[in-house]
Design a protein around this motif. Structure first.
Motif, short mmCIF file in Angstrom:
data_model
loop_
_atom_site.label_atom_id
_atom_site.label_comp_id
_atom_site.label_asym_id
_atom_site.label_seq_id
_atom_site.Cartn_x
_atom_site.Cartn_y
_atom_site.Cartn_z
N LYS A 182 15.84 26.34 18.28
CA LYS A 182 15.07 25.14 17.97
C LYS A 182 15.02 24.87 16.47
O LYS A 182 15.05 25.77 15.64
CB LYS A 182 13.63 25.28 18.48
CG LYS A 182 13.52 25.58 19.98
CD LYS A 182 13.99 24.41 20.82
CE LYS A 182 13.76 24.68 22.31
NZ LYS A 182 14.24 23.58 23.16
N THR A 183 14.91 23.58 16.14
CA THR A 183 14.70 23.16 14.76
C THR A 183 13.23 23.28 14.41
O THR A 183 12.36 22.93 15.22
CB THR A 183 15.17 21.71 14.57
OG1 THR A 183 16.59 21.65 14.75
CG2 THR A 183 14.83 21.19 13.18
N ASP A 184 12.95 23.80 13.23
CA ASP A 184 11.58 23.95 12.76
C ASP A 184 11.32 22.90 11.68
O ASP A 184 12.05 22.84 10.69
CB ASP A 184 11.36 25.36 12.21
CG ASP A 184 9.93 25.58 11.74
OD1 ASP A 184 9.07 25.84 12.59
OD2 ASP A 184 9.68 25.48 10.52
N ILE A 185 10.29 22.08 11.88
CA ILE A 185 9.85 21.12 10.86
C ILE A 185 8.51 21.59 10.33
O ILE A 185 7.58 21.84 11.10
CB ILE A 185 9.75 19.69 11.42
CG1 ILE A 185 11.11 19.22 11.93
CG2 ILE A 185 9.23 18.73 10.35
CD1 ILE A 185 11.12 17.81 12.44
N PHE A 186 8.42 21.74 9.02
CA PHE A 186 7.25 22.33 8.38
C PHE A 186 6.63 21.32 7.42
O PHE A 186 7.31 20.79 6.54
CB PHE A 186 7.67 23.59 7.62
CG PHE A 186 6.56 24.30 6.91
CD1 PHE A 186 5.77 25.24 7.57
CD2 PHE A 186 6.29 24.04 5.58
CE1 PHE A 186 4.76 25.90 6.90
CE2 PHE A 186 5.29 24.69 4.90
CZ PHE A 186 4.51 25.63 5.57
N PHE A 187 5.33 21.04 7.61
CA PHE A 187 4.61 20.09 6.77
C PHE A 187 3.67 20.84 5.83
O PHE A 187 2.84 21.64 6.28
CB PHE A 187 3.79 19.12 7.64
CG PHE A 187 4.63 18.14 8.41
CD1 PHE A 187 4.89 16.88 7.90
CD2 PHE A 187 5.17 18.49 9.63
CE1 PHE A 187 5.67 15.98 8.61
CE2 PHE A 187 5.95 17.60 10.35
CZ PHE A 187 6.21 16.34 9.83
N LEU A 188 3.84 20.59 4.54
CA LEU A 188 2.95 21.16 3.54
C LEU A 188 1.81 20.18 3.30
O LEU A 188 2.04 19.06 2.81
CB LEU A 188 3.71 21.43 2.23
CG LEU A 188 2.88 21.95 1.06
CD1 LEU A 188 2.23 23.29 1.41
CD2 LEU A 188 3.74 22.08 -0.19
N CYS A 189 0.60 20.59 3.64
CA CYS A 189 -0.57 19.70 3.57
C CYS A 189 -1.53 20.15 2.48
O CYS A 189 -1.81 21.34 2.35
CB CYS A 189 -1.31 19.69 4.90
SG CYS A 189 -0.33 19.15 6.32
N GLU A 190 -2.04 19.19 1.73
CA GLU A 190 -3.12 19.50 0.79
C GLU A 190 -4.45 19.32 1.50
O GLU A 190 -4.69 18.29 2.15
CB GLU A 190 -3.07 18.60 -0.44
CG GLU A 190 -4.19 18.93 -1.42
CD GLU A 190 -4.26 18.01 -2.62
OE1 GLU A 190 -5.17 18.18 -3.45
OE2 GLU A 190 -3.39 17.12 -2.73
N LEU A 191 -5.31 20.33 1.40
CA LEU A 191 -6.63 20.29 2.00
C LEU A 191 -7.68 20.52 0.92
O LEU A 191 -7.45 21.26 -0.04
CB LEU A 191 -6.78 21.35 3.09
CG LEU A 191 -5.73 21.38 4.20
CD1 LEU A 191 -6.07 22.49 5.21
CD2 LEU A 191 -5.62 20.05 4.90
N GLU A 192 -8.82 19.89 1.09
CA GLU A 192 -9.94 20.08 0.16
C GLU A 192 -10.98 20.99 0.81
O GLU A 192 -11.47 20.69 1.89
CB GLU A 192 -10.58 18.73 -0.18
CG GLU A 192 -11.78 18.83 -1.09
CD GLU A 192 -12.45 17.49 -1.33
OE1 GLU A 192 -13.62 17.48 -1.76
OE2 GLU A 192 -11.80 16.45 -1.07
N PRO A 193 -11.32 22.10 0.17
CA PRO A 193 -12.28 23.01 0.78
C PRO A 193 -13.70 22.43 0.74
O PRO A 193 -14.11 21.81 -0.24
CB PRO A 193 -12.18 24.26 -0.09
CG PRO A 193 -11.74 23.75 -1.43
CD PRO A 193 -10.83 22.58 -1.14
N THR A 194 -14.44 22.63 1.82
CA THR A 194 -15.85 22.25 1.85
C THR A 194 -16.74 23.48 1.90
O THR A 194 -17.95 23.38 1.74
CB THR A 194 -16.14 21.34 3.06
OG1 THR A 194 -15.78 22.03 4.27
CG2 THR A 194 -15.35 20.05 2.97
#
Length: 283
Positions: A182-194
């Protein structure tokens, strides 16, 4: 033979939107009952100009798989609850879609802007076991889960930190990566900590901490491995140049009315969210 008698000799199917038929069998059936109905149905569907057949067998109907294959069906995919087989009976090339070919992964860049520290973990098992590498929290998006939801969940599961989604900074794809198929698609997400107090996941995470972002970027692993260097430098650039913009989410619906998220440039996403419900103009 009237229609009612004919239907009793056939498998009951529902037309799809592409000239095919979907058959969903959930009740136990003997091979002796199944095979004649399948053969009669195939003749009927062929005469009706049907193209493709989707045969969904609920868990427990495994006895029908081999007889279906003997009549030309092939296994399309299997889940815990069912096995899906297909058959293309038209004289034109098959247009049945293949089984899902991609896996979706997420990585979370969780930045404490006040301290300029990033949330990092060391894993107990997997590719990074025993390397001493501090990495971003990562994981796989679950079925029915949005990309941004998967990122929030993985961070909270691994570190106990609650976050808010900011944007998708980048994504990459890698073929034959999962199970060497399978092909792997990886998303790098910015998150703000609460929240900021770490409560690591004992089953998967060896250690978790807030690390100065320069220290994270300058780890030997990140400097030697090109992809990791690119992603680490991208995170650093995001801190140093806040005008760098990725993709933010816009809640919308598909043509069938299902909830969906559109990811687009953050400036435009903010505009779309602010003007929701207004008719579009050409300028």
């Amino acid at each position: 033979m009237d229609n009612e008698d004919q239907e009793s000799l056939l498998l009951q199917g529902v037309p799809d939107n592409y000239g095919g038929v979907k058959v969903n069998l959930t009740e136990p059936m003997t091979i002796e009952d199944f095979v004649p109905k399948l053969r009669a149905s195939l003749v009927y569907w062929s005469n009706q100009g049907t193209k493709g057949i989707w045969l969904k067998l609920a868990d427990g109907l495994d006895n029908l798989i081999a007889p279906a294959k003997a009549e030309g069906f092939v296994c399309h995919h299997a889940e815990r609850e069912y096995t899906m087989l297909t058959s293309w009976i038209a004289d034109v090339p098959s247009t049945l879609p293949a089984n899902a070919s991609h896996r979706i992964g997420v990585g979370a860049f969780v930045l404490n802007k006040k301290t300029k520290e990033v949330l990092v973990v060391q894993e107990i098992d997997g590719h990074f076991k025993g390397t001493g590498v501090w990495k971003l929290p990562t994981g796989v998006v679950k079925e029915g889960e949005n990309i941004w939801e998967g990122a929030l969940r993985e961070v909270e599961e691994e570190t106990g930190i609650k976050t808010k989604f900011v944007e998708v900074l980048a994504f990459r794809e890698s073929h034959q990566a999962f199970l060497e198929i399978k092909t792997d698609i990886f998303f790098l997400c910015e998150l703000e900590p609460t929240t900021f107090e770490i409560k690591k996941q004992d089953s998967e995470i060896l250690a978790a901490k807030w690390m100065p972002i320069e220290e994270y970027v300058n780890q030997p692993w990140n400097q030697k491995k090109e992809l990791f260097r690119f992603m680490a430098n991208l995170c650093l650039k995001r801190l140093q140049e806040m005008e760098y913009m990725g993709f933010s989410k816009v809640l919308t619906t598909t043509s069938s009315g299902k909830e969906s998220y559109l990811y687009c440039n953050t400036d435009h996403a903010n505009l779309l969210n602010a003007t929701r419900g207004l008719a579009s103009t050409s300028g």
